[in-house]
Design an enzyme around this catalytic site. Structure first.
Site, PDB file in Angstrom:
ATOM      1  N   HIS A  75      -3.292   6.839   3.373  1.00  5.07           N
ATOM      2  CA  HIS A  75      -3.739   5.589   2.757  1.00  5.07           C
ATOM      3  C   HIS A  75      -5.130   5.263   3.297  1.00  5.07           C
ATOM      4  CE1 HIS A  75      -4.093   1.587   1.387  1.00  5.07           C
ATOM      5  NE2 HIS A  75      -3.780   1.000   2.514  1.00  5.07           N
TER       6      HIS A  75
ATOM      7  N   CYS B 258       0.811  -1.231   0.000  1.00  6.64           N
ATOM      8  CA  CYS B 258       0.000   0.000   0.000  1.00  6.64           C
ATOM      9  C   CYS B 258       0.835   1.269   0.000  1.00  6.64           C
ATOM     10  CB  CYS B 258      -0.945   0.003   1.191  1.00  6.64           C
ATOM     11  SG  CYS B 258      -1.879  -1.503   1.290  1.00  6.64           S
TER      12      CYS B 258
ATOM     13  N   ASN C  55     -10.281  -0.102   0.571  1.00  9.44           N
ATOM     14  CA  ASN C  55      -8.816  -0.046   0.542  1.00  9.44           C
ATOM     15  C   ASN C  55      -8.338  -0.634  -0.788  1.00  9.44           C
ATOM     16  OD1 ASN C  55      -6.091  -0.574   0.804  1.00  9.44           O
ATOM     17  ND2 ASN C  55      -6.225  -1.400   2.878  1.00  9.44           N
TER      18      ASN C  55
HETATM   19  N1  ACO Z   1     -17.844  -8.942  10.264  1.00  6.14           N
HETATM   20  C1  ACO Z   1     -18.258  -9.245  11.508  1.00  6.14           C
HETATM   21  N2  ACO Z   1     -17.402  -9.577  12.484  1.00  6.14           N
HETATM   22  C2  ACO Z   1     -16.085  -9.572  12.195  1.00  6.14           C
HETATM   23  C3  ACO Z   1     -15.593  -9.255  10.920  1.00  6.14           C
HETATM   24  C4  ACO Z   1     -16.531  -8.938   9.929  1.00  6.14           C
HETATM   25  N3  ACO Z   1     -16.178  -8.617   8.670  1.00  6.14           N
HETATM   26  N4  ACO Z   1     -14.249  -9.349  10.941  1.00  6.14           N
HETATM   27  C5  ACO Z   1     -13.899  -9.698  12.183  1.00  6.14           C
HETATM   28  N5  ACO Z   1     -15.003  -9.835  12.941  1.00  6.14           N
HETATM   29  C6  ACO Z   1     -15.113 -10.210  14.338  1.00  6.14           C
HETATM   30  C7  ACO Z   1     -13.897 -10.937  14.854  1.00  6.14           C
HETATM   31  O1  ACO Z   1     -13.986 -12.319  14.569  1.00  6.14           O
HETATM   32  C8  ACO Z   1     -13.973 -10.645  16.322  1.00  6.14           C
HETATM   33  O2  ACO Z   1     -14.895 -11.514  16.900  1.00  6.14           O
HETATM   34  P1  ACO Z   1     -14.616 -12.121  18.372  1.00  6.14           P
HETATM   35  O3  ACO Z   1     -14.563 -10.937  19.286  1.00  6.14           O
HETATM   36  O4  ACO Z   1     -15.784 -13.010  18.586  1.00  6.14           O
HETATM   37  O5  ACO Z   1     -13.302 -12.841  18.263  1.00  6.14           O
HETATM   38  C9  ACO Z   1     -14.556  -9.244  16.376  1.00  6.14           C
HETATM   39  O6  ACO Z   1     -15.187  -9.023  15.116  1.00  6.14           O
HETATM   40  C10 ACO Z   1     -13.542  -8.164  16.601  1.00  6.14           C
HETATM   41  O7  ACO Z   1     -12.476  -8.382  15.694  1.00  6.14           O
HETATM   42  P2  ACO Z   1     -11.200  -7.484  15.710  1.00  6.14           P
HETATM   43  O8  ACO Z   1     -10.188  -8.062  14.780  1.00  6.14           O
HETATM   44  O9  ACO Z   1     -10.814  -7.212  17.133  1.00  6.14           O
HETATM   45  O10 ACO Z   1     -11.795  -6.138  15.094  1.00  6.14           O
HETATM   46  P3  ACO Z   1     -11.081  -4.761  14.957  1.00  6.14           P
HETATM   47  O11 ACO Z   1     -11.867  -3.765  15.640  1.00  6.14           O
HETATM   48  O12 ACO Z   1      -9.611  -4.860  15.249  1.00  6.14           O
HETATM   49  O13 ACO Z   1     -11.214  -4.472  13.384  1.00  6.14           O
HETATM   50  C11 ACO Z   1     -10.023  -4.586  11.329  1.00  6.14           C
HETATM   51  C12 ACO Z   1     -10.640  -5.380  12.452  1.00  6.14           C
HETATM   52  C13 ACO Z   1     -11.103  -3.787  10.643  1.00  6.14           C
HETATM   53  C14 ACO Z   1      -9.413  -5.562  10.331  1.00  6.14           C
HETATM   54  C15 ACO Z   1      -8.947  -3.630  11.885  1.00  6.14           C
HETATM   55  O14 ACO Z   1      -8.081  -4.342  12.745  1.00  6.14           O
HETATM   56  C16 ACO Z   1      -8.136  -2.990  10.815  1.00  6.14           C
HETATM   57  O15 ACO Z   1      -8.632  -2.208  10.033  1.00  6.14           O
HETATM   58  N6  ACO Z   1      -6.826  -3.267  10.789  1.00  6.14           N
HETATM   59  C17 ACO Z   1      -5.942  -2.759   9.783  1.00  6.14           C
HETATM   60  C18 ACO Z   1      -6.122  -3.525   8.540  1.00  6.14           C
HETATM   61  C19 ACO Z   1      -5.464  -2.880   7.368  1.00  6.14           C
HETATM   62  O16 ACO Z   1      -5.470  -1.690   7.230  1.00  6.14           O
HETATM   63  N7  ACO Z   1      -4.922  -3.713   6.498  1.00  6.14           N
HETATM   64  C20 ACO Z   1      -4.356  -3.336   5.301  1.00  6.14           C
HETATM   65  C21 ACO Z   1      -3.162  -2.452   5.453  1.00  6.14           C
HETATM   66  S1  ACO Z   1      -1.980  -2.795   4.306  1.00  6.14           S
HETATM   67  C22 ACO Z   1      -2.792  -2.821   2.878  1.00  6.14           C
HETATM   68  O17 ACO Z   1      -3.581  -1.946   2.649  1.00  6.14           O
HETATM   69  C23 ACO Z   1      -2.569  -3.954   1.921  1.00  6.14           C
END
Ligand code: ACO
Length: 324
Positions: free
Chosen positions: A249, A112, A279
């Site tokens: 980003h 990214c 994204n």
């Molecule tokens: N729908 C519903 N529930 C979900 C989903 C979904 N799509 N995805 C995860 N969950 C659940 C999980 O299983 C978890 O359940 P649990 O509590 O029963 O275990 C709960 O939601 C919370 O999950 P977390 O991973 O703690 O959620 P978080 O608030 O951290 O959000 C996210 C997750 C959106 C992925 C966040 O961590 C994020 O944006 N991280 C950065 C990701 C990123 O930017 N990646 C790319 C960067 S590099 C590039 O662009 C290639």
């Protein structure tokens, strides 16, 4: 003194809109979860156009916006993690279609952060006299490498391409760039290519898709975005109040809100399109830049900080003064 300047921008995203509601039919998720946790409402997903096609369409628009002919381009860089093929490069495919017969063309992969890395290379080539006009593109069809059974990742990504043309100038309009990699954190975001033995088990196939430790990336991203912003203020002697826009980003609205609080700059000064585009990895910054250019959000003389982070891990930032 030779400096460099953005002469024009272009972008292209597929017409097919996939709403959060549509993804509810694929994995166990909900529109409200996706909106609340990411800020994303919809994304564009290709229905047949591959990465080169998106890249070419964005490139043609950038050439038109900058009033530059393909033959004038002597450097083409495409930042991508989702090329159509390993050989030829997307950049060579673009070269062929835009008639850039005088160009050196190659792809780079900094995930990214790729667009900012490409900008850095192009600035270096132009400011040392090795190129006069460069075409830089971020282009992705991430839907090819997303695991559509993994709700942790499939809700986040979209497809698209953004391009800029850069030329030399007597002043520095791309005045500061910093690009860094942290290979020791590479495990946080992976996507394999086919192994030496062609064993097509489910596990092997899934390893050939994006796998991510979302929390690790989240913490890394917020930390480096704050650091990069502060570094720009320190190194380029620009005052915080003179920065008109921050273009991060486009990964997650919560990350952007957190950075906005940490650096004490209101969200209204951030350029954000992730609600509509998701994204798009290396395409996210140039697509948002093109939209802000075309809709008049950024104006002559605007100071814009761009900040990216991504797989590798990698990160980077640049300070642009708009003059086109
Ligand atoms: N729908 C519903 N529930 C979900 C989903 C979904 N799509 N995805 C995860 N969950 C659940 C999980 O299983 C978890 O359940 P649990 O509590 O029963 O275990 C709960 O939601 C919370 O999950 P977390 O991973 O703690 O959620 P978080 O608030 O951290 O959000 C996210 C997750 C959106 C992925 C966040 O961590 C994020 O944006 N991280 C950065 C990701 C990123 O930017 N990646 C790319 C960067 S590099 C590039 O662009 C290639």
């Amino acid at each position: 003194m030779i400096g460099s300047r953005i002469l024009g921008t272009g972008s292209y995203t597929p017409s097919n809109i996939v709403y959060n509601k549509d993804i509810e039919n694929i994995v166990d998720t909900s529109d409200s979860w996706i909106r609340e946790r990411t800020g994303i409402a919809e994304r564009r997903i290709s229905t047949g156009e591959d990465t080169s096609e998106l890249a070419i369409k964005s490139a043609l628009k950038a050439l038109e916006d900058s009033n530059v002919d393909g033959k004038e381009i002597d450097l083409i860089l495409v930042a991508t993690v989702s090329p159509d093929s390993l050989i030829p490069s997307v950049a060579c495919n673009v070269q062929k279609e835009i008639g850039a017969v005088n160009a050196m063309a190659f792809d780079i992969n900094a995930a990214c952060s790729g667009f900012i890395f490409a900008l850095d290379i192009a600035k270096g080539y132009i400011e040392t006299g090795r190129a006069t006009k460069a075409l830089i593109i971020g282009a992705e069809v991430l839907s090819k490498i997303v695991n559509w059974e993994d709700r942790n990742t499939c809700v986040l990504f979209g497809d698209g391409a953004g391009a800029v043309v850069i030329g030399k100038d007597s002043e520095e309009y791309i005045s500061y760039i910093n690009c860094k990699s942290v290979g020791s954190k590479g495990e946080s975001l992976t996507c394999d290519i086919l192994p030496m033995e062609n064993i097509c088990t489910k596990e092997v196939i899934n390893n050939n898709k994006i796998q991510m430790n979302g929390k690790d990336i989240y913490k890394f991203a917020v930390k480096v975005m704050e650091e990069e912003f502060n570094r720009i203020i320190e190194k380029s002697n620009i005052k915080k109040d003179d920065i008109d826009f921050i273009l991060p980003h486009q990964a997650n609205i919560r990350m952007i809100e957190s950075v906005s609080k940490k650096i004490d700059i209101p969200l209204s000064r951030f350029i954000i399109n992730l609600d509509k585009k998701g994204n798009t990895s290396s395409a996210s910054i140039p697509i948002a830049l093109d939209e802000a250019n075309k809709n008049g959000q950024i104006k002559q003389g605007s100071n814009i900080v761009i900040i990216g982070f991504g797989g590798g891990l990698t990160y980077g930032s640049a300070l642009l003064k708009w003059n086109k």
